[in-house]
Design a protein around this motif. Sequence first.
Motif, PDB file in Angstrom:
ATOM      1  N   SER A   7       0.854  -1.179   0.000  1.00 51.18           N
ATOM      2  CA  SER A   7       0.000   0.000   0.000  1.00 51.18           C
ATOM      3  C   SER A   7       0.892   1.232   0.000  1.00 51.18           C
ATOM      4  O   SER A   7       2.097   1.138   0.246  1.00 51.18           O
ATOM      5  CB  SER A   7      -0.926   0.008   1.218  1.00 51.18           C
ATOM      6  OG  SER A   7      -0.176   0.056   2.415  1.00 51.18           O
ATOM      7  N   GLY A   8       0.296   2.373  -0.300  1.00 47.94           N
ATOM      8  CA  GLY A   8       1.027   3.623  -0.201  1.00 47.94           C
ATOM      9  C   GLY A   8       1.422   4.266  -1.505  1.00 47.94           C
ATOM     10  O   GLY A   8       2.003   5.350  -1.520  1.00 47.94           O
ATOM     11  N   GLY A   9       1.144   3.606  -2.613  1.00 48.64           N
ATOM     12  CA  GLY A   9       1.480   4.216  -3.896  1.00 48.64           C
ATOM     13  C   GLY A   9       0.585   5.412  -4.182  1.00 48.64           C
ATOM     14  O   GLY A   9      -0.366   5.705  -3.460  1.00 48.64           O
ATOM     15  N   GLY A  10       0.899   6.119  -5.249  1.00 50.60           N
ATOM     16  CA  GLY A  10       0.097   7.271  -5.618  1.00 50.60           C
ATOM     17  C   GLY A  10       0.825   8.153  -6.598  1.00 50.60           C
ATOM     18  O   GLY A  10       1.828   7.754  -7.186  1.00 50.60           O
ATOM     19  N   SER A  11       0.311   9.350  -6.774  1.00 48.75           N
ATOM     20  CA  SER A  11       0.892  10.316  -7.691  1.00 48.75           C
ATOM     21  C   SER A  11       1.483  11.466  -6.902  1.00 48.75           C
ATOM     22  O   SER A  11       0.866  11.956  -5.952  1.00 48.75           O
ATOM     23  CB  SER A  11      -0.172  10.833  -8.659  1.00 48.75           C
ATOM     24  OG  SER A  11      -0.682   9.788  -9.456  1.00 48.75           O
ATOM     25  N   VAL A  12       2.647  11.904  -7.330  1.00 51.21           N
ATOM     26  CA  VAL A  12       3.326  12.988  -6.638  1.00 51.21           C
ATOM     27  C   VAL A  12       4.164  13.760  -7.642  1.00 51.21           C
ATOM     28  O   VAL A  12       4.566  13.217  -8.683  1.00 51.21           O
ATOM     29  CB  VAL A  12       4.207  12.408  -5.500  1.00 51.21           C
ATOM     30  CG1 VAL A  12       5.318  11.534  -6.061  1.00 51.21           C
ATOM     31  CG2 VAL A  12       4.758  13.492  -4.607  1.00 51.21           C
ATOM     32  N   GLN A  13       4.423  14.999  -7.337  1.00 49.05           N
ATOM     33  CA  GLN A  13       5.300  15.790  -8.196  1.00 49.05           C
ATOM     34  C   GLN A  13       6.754  15.506  -7.874  1.00 49.05           C
ATOM     35  O   GLN A  13       7.097  15.071  -6.767  1.00 49.05           O
ATOM     36  CB  GLN A  13       4.997  17.274  -8.021  1.00 49.05           C
ATOM     37  CG  GLN A  13       3.658  17.702  -8.614  1.00 49.05           C
ATOM     38  CD  GLN A  13       3.486  19.204  -8.634  1.00 49.05           C
ATOM     39  OE1 GLN A  13       3.990  19.903  -7.764  1.00 49.05           O
ATOM     40  NE2 GLN A  13       2.767  19.699  -9.624  1.00 49.05           N
ATOM     41  N   ALA A  14       7.592  15.766  -8.839  1.00 44.56           N
ATOM     42  CA  ALA A  14       9.027  15.589  -8.643  1.00 44.56           C
ATOM     43  C   ALA A  14       9.488  16.361  -7.411  1.00 44.56           C
ATOM     44  O   ALA A  14       9.058  17.503  -7.184  1.00 44.56           O
ATOM     45  CB  ALA A  14       9.789  16.050  -9.875  1.00 44.56           C
ATOM     46  N   GLY A  15      10.335  15.714  -6.636  1.00 39.50           N
ATOM     47  CA  GLY A  15      10.807  16.308  -5.396  1.00 39.50           C
ATOM     48  C   GLY A  15       9.996  15.905  -4.182  1.00 39.50           C
ATOM     49  O   GLY A  15      10.400  16.151  -3.042  1.00 39.50           O
ATOM     50  N   GLY A  16       8.856  15.299  -4.425  1.00 45.15           N
ATOM     51  CA  GLY A  16       7.986  14.886  -3.339  1.00 45.15           C
ATOM     52  C   GLY A  16       8.405  13.558  -2.731  1.00 45.15           C
ATOM     53  O   GLY A  16       9.417  12.971  -3.109  1.00 45.15           O
ATOM     54  N   SER A  17       7.593  13.096  -1.788  1.00 50.24           N
ATOM     55  CA  SER A  17       7.889  11.866  -1.056  1.00 50.24           C
ATOM     56  C   SER A  17       6.665  10.963  -0.998  1.00 50.24           C
ATOM     57  O   SER A  17       5.520  11.432  -1.026  1.00 50.24           O
ATOM     58  CB  SER A  17       8.319  12.196   0.380  1.00 50.24           C
ATOM     59  OG  SER A  17       9.491  12.977   0.409  1.00 50.24           O
ATOM     60  N   LEU A  18       6.939   9.686  -0.903  1.00 52.24           N
ATOM     61  CA  LEU A  18       5.916   8.677  -0.657  1.00 52.24           C
ATOM     62  C   LEU A  18       6.522   7.614   0.246  1.00 52.24           C
ATOM     63  O   LEU A  18       7.735   7.384   0.211  1.00 52.24           O
ATOM     64  CB  LEU A  18       5.434   8.020  -1.958  1.00 52.24           C
ATOM     65  CG  LEU A  18       4.521   8.817  -2.879  1.00 52.24           C
ATOM     66  CD1 LEU A  18       4.331   8.053  -4.189  1.00 52.24           C
ATOM     67  CD2 LEU A  18       3.177   9.071  -2.228  1.00 52.24           C
ATOM     68  N   GLN A  82      10.639   4.208   2.234  1.00 51.47           N
ATOM     69  CA  GLN A  82      10.488   5.654   2.258  1.00 51.47           C
ATOM     70  C   GLN A  82      11.197   6.223   1.035  1.00 51.47           C
ATOM     71  O   GLN A  82      12.406   6.001   0.862  1.00 51.47           O
ATOM     72  CB  GLN A  82      11.094   6.237   3.538  1.00 51.47           C
ATOM     73  CG  GLN A  82      11.027   7.753   3.619  1.00 51.47           C
ATOM     74  CD  GLN A  82       9.603   8.272   3.733  1.00 51.47           C
ATOM     75  OE1 GLN A  82       8.793   7.733   4.475  1.00 51.47           O
ATOM     76  NE2 GLN A  82       9.297   9.332   2.982  1.00 51.47           N
ATOM     77  N   MET A  83      10.466   6.938   0.217  1.00 47.17           N
ATOM     78  CA  MET A  83      11.012   7.472  -1.024  1.00 47.17           C
ATOM     79  C   MET A  83      10.959   8.995  -0.968  1.00 47.17           C
ATOM     80  O   MET A  83       9.864   9.577  -0.914  1.00 47.17           O
ATOM     81  CB  MET A  83      10.214   6.947  -2.223  1.00 47.17           C
ATOM     82  CG  MET A  83      10.135   5.434  -2.266  1.00 47.17           C
ATOM     83  SD  MET A  83       9.291   4.818  -3.756  1.00 47.17           S
ATOM     84  CE  MET A  83       7.618   5.396  -3.431  1.00 47.17           C
ATOM     85  N   ASN A  84      12.117   9.610  -0.975  1.00 39.90           N
ATOM     86  CA  ASN A  84      12.222  11.068  -0.930  1.00 39.90           C
ATOM     87  C   ASN A  84      12.831  11.584  -2.227  1.00 39.90           C
ATOM     88  O   ASN A  84      13.482  10.843  -2.961  1.00 39.90           O
ATOM     89  CB  ASN A  84      13.083  11.495   0.255  1.00 39.90           C
ATOM     90  CG  ASN A  84      12.487  11.110   1.583  1.00 39.90           C
ATOM     91  OD1 ASN A  84      11.266  11.046   1.759  1.00 39.90           O
ATOM     92  ND2 ASN A  84      13.351  10.837   2.557  1.00 39.90           N
TER      93      ASN A  84
END
Length: 120
Positions: A7-18, A82-84
């Motif tokens: 779980s935890g996927g999604g859409s984010v802009q460059a530079g963001g975190s998930l 953790q993806m930053n």
Amino acid sequence: QVQLVESGGGSVQAGGSLRLSCVASGNTDSRSCMAWFRQSPGKEREAVATISGGGGSTNYADSVKGRFTVSRDNAKNTFYLQMNNLKPEDTGEYYCAAGRYCSAAYIDSWGQGTQVTVSS
């Protein structure tokens, strides 16, 4: 056999975190190595990060070193990615996986995948 649910996927802009999570169930003692793989459009599936049973040994793909951190909470049978500072090239389907050892030949349990999309 081990069952894995991401779980935890999604859409984010460059530079963001998930942060991705993966809950393991079943015979988890037999599959102590946990790993994250990803498959990006037009590319082969690649290992992103691995973590040993005790959490003392981690490995990362060169492309994510310094940006991604893998961890685990064995009491909860859950491990995390953790993806930053995400980049568009991090876009892909992310899979958690498990195996007896942290070697590709021993990875034999897979989750269903969760999509990560990074826009520029």
